[in-house]
Design an enzyme around this catalytic site. Structure first.
Site, mmCIF file in Angstrom:
data_model
loop_
_atom_site.group_PDB
_atom_site.id
_atom_site.type_symbol
_atom_site.label_atom_id
_atom_site.label_comp_id
_atom_site.label_asym_id
_atom_site.label_seq_id
_atom_site.Cartn_x
_atom_site.Cartn_y
_atom_site.Cartn_z
ATOM 1 N N ASP A 180 -20.776 15.948 48.528
ATOM 2 C CA ASP A 180 -20.246 17.201 47.999
ATOM 3 C C ASP A 180 -21.138 17.832 46.949
ATOM 4 O O ASP A 180 -21.025 19.020 46.659
ATOM 5 C CB ASP A 180 -18.861 16.973 47.397
ATOM 6 C CG ASP A 180 -17.867 16.647 48.468
ATOM 7 O OD1 ASP A 180 -17.997 17.202 49.558
ATOM 8 O OD2 ASP A 180 -16.974 15.824 48.219
ATOM 9 N N HIS B 121 -18.070 7.510 44.141
ATOM 10 C CA HIS B 121 -17.361 7.370 45.407
ATOM 11 C C HIS B 121 -16.652 6.029 45.413
ATOM 12 O O HIS B 121 -17.181 5.047 44.891
ATOM 13 C CB HIS B 121 -18.352 7.444 46.576
ATOM 14 C CG HIS B 121 -17.703 7.715 47.879
ATOM 15 N ND1 HIS B 121 -17.161 6.720 48.638
ATOM 16 C CD2 HIS B 121 -17.468 8.879 48.540
ATOM 17 C CE1 HIS B 121 -16.637 7.258 49.721
ATOM 18 N NE2 HIS B 121 -16.796 8.572 49.681
#
Ligand code: ACO
Length: 434
Positions: free
Chosen positions: A369, A311
């Site tokens: 996710d 991320h």
């Protein structure tokens, strides 16, 4: 934002005069150096592709501490909102208004949103214009943009009441549009919203009911969907939110801005990652294939990434991933799918990656996710709709950020500059001489 007593000084090795710049402090998080006078004073721009060190606005909505793995909506930790913070519409109220609602405020807000859940009957014609195998995200970009053509009564962005009405319409109609995109793709009739159901239960009803069989609400599954929506509701200045702000900075109407956000979210490096993570698990197929897959991920030339890992901001475990992992257990348990091979594969892959030097040294942890795809699949949501669900959840964040931007007196049209590296001025030659 307050002025710091400390100033930043920019000096140049060629003896040009140095420049003193103010520093501002937020309530928490990194301070910022105000470089707005840099170009006027020095004739230079800053260079920051990907906005690695640039705060493009000030905001009081969402705060992330990527090193700690902390996410706050209006100061409340995501863990508390997900567990004790009521349903998704409470989170919507919080993001839009800055405070959690009391009982009367909640009742009024829920009633207002609920009364806007239907879309104009003519919207059906927009859907029918799409190929039946169109990707739901392309359908959503089109139909959300098209909403602007139905609501001329609320498009004056300078009128706070118009902004409020548009915000409610978008939050209320997104589930209807996402469910319509799904129904269209499988050739079933569109299902009208039911205003006696909660926001998430109504969405499942519109997704899974048919004229021949009603959808039986399952509280565990509805709560799981609600949690997906809460966890994805906002995430400060990510790519799609910045897109919404940039589109809105020109004065574009909110429906057009949200359509732009949906387009940005579609990309595999952003909202498309949950779809990509699930496809990746399906491709790996079995625990035995994990070592070979990890070898490919580490090979820079392979172009293979461990989807659902890494991320831009979190350099620690994404707090949303922990909550989603918990939900994943609950849903699989409820459906009797504890031995789901894909979930077992995901767990094995996560364990190996968390211990592997490549991922550890780069601070690559699972993001939300990694698990949300497995949960959605268990809920019966097809892979191609995962990013649409993300868009549905993020609409409130986009619209809260858009409203904040419009009310900010420092707001200007967004206009990044560039470092030009192309040809200098040259003469056009006649075609026979080129
Ligand atoms: N798999 C393998 N290696 C990775 C991954 C990954 N998923 N993510 C980053 N890396 C590596 C990079 O190759 C790079 O290695 P290097 O230093 O040897 O060159 C290093 O880690 C740093 O990566 P960057 O690309 O600089 O990190 P950045 O912050 O730009 O990227 C991103 C973040 C785009 C999310 C990236 O981690 C990624 O592509 N992840 C997979 C897609 C994904 O899951 N996206 C979801 C984001 S969350 C969301 O939208 C809700």
């Amino acid at each position: 934002m307050t002025n710091s007593e400390i100033k930043a000084t920019l000096s140049f090795s060629d003896g040009s005069p140095s420049l003193e710049m103010p520093i501002y402090k937020g309530t928490v998080g990194p301070d910022v150096i105000d470089i707005r006078k840099l170009y006027a004073t020095t004739g230079m721009f800053t260079y920051d592709p990907g906005f690695m060190s640039t705060a493009a606005c000030n905001s009081s909505i969402t705060y992330i501490d990527g090193d700690k793995g902390e996410l706050l909506y209006r100061g409340y930790p995501i863990e508390q909102l997900a567990v004790n913070g009521g349903d998704f519409l409470e989170t919507c109220y919080l993001l839009l208004n800055g405070e959690l609602p009391n009982a009367a405020e909640k009742e009024k807000f829920v009633a207002t949103v609920t009364n806007h859940t239907m879309v104009h009957e003519q919207m059906q014609f927009f859907f029918r214009g799409f190929r039946r195998d169109a990707h739901p995200m392309s359908v959503l970009v089109g139909t959300v943009g098209a909403l602007a053509s139905f609501y001329h009564d609320s498009l004056d962005i300078n009128d706070p009441h118009h902004r409020e009405v548009s915000a409610i319409r978008l939050i209320a109609k997104m589930p209807t549009l996402v469910a319509m995109a799904y129904k269209y793709s499988i050739g079933q009739p569109f299902v009208y919203p039911r205003n006696d159901l909660s926001y998430s239960a109504n969405f499942m009803h519109m997704m899974f009911s048919t004229p021949c069989a009603p959808y039986k609400t399952n509280e565990v599954l509805v709560r799981a969907l609600d949690r997906i929506l809460i966890l994805h509701a906002d995430h400060e200045q990510n790519a799609s939110t910045s897109t919404v702000r940039l589109a809105g900075s020109s004065g574009a109407n909110p429906f057009a801005c949200i359509a732009a956000g949906i387009a940005c979210l579609w990309g595999p490096a952003h909202g498309g990652a949950n779809e990509a993570a699930l496809s990746m698990l399906e491709e790996i197929g079995s625990v035995d294939h994990i070592p070979e897959f990890i070898r490919q991920v580490k090979d820079k030339n392979s172009g293979v990434k461990l989807m659902g890992f890494g991320h831009r901001v979190y350099k620690n475990y994404d707090p949303r991933a922990k909550l989603m992992r918990e939900t994943c257990y609950e849903v699989l348990q409820e459906l009797g799918l504890q031995d789901d091979p894909l979930f077992k594969l995901a767990m094995a892959l996560e364990k190996i990656a968390l211990e592997d030097e490549y991922f550890v040294s780069r601070k690559l942890y699972p993001n939300v996710d990694f698990y949300s795809g497995i949960v959605q699949r268990a809920l019966g949501i097809p892979t191609s709709l995962f990013t649409g669900i993300f868009a549905l959840a993020r609409t409130v964040g986009w619209i809260a950020q858009w409203k904040e931007m419009i009310s900010d007196p420092e707001q200007k049209i967004g206009r990044p500059r560039q470092l030009f590296v192309g040809s200098q001025t040259r003469e056009v030659q006649p075609i026979e001489k080129r």
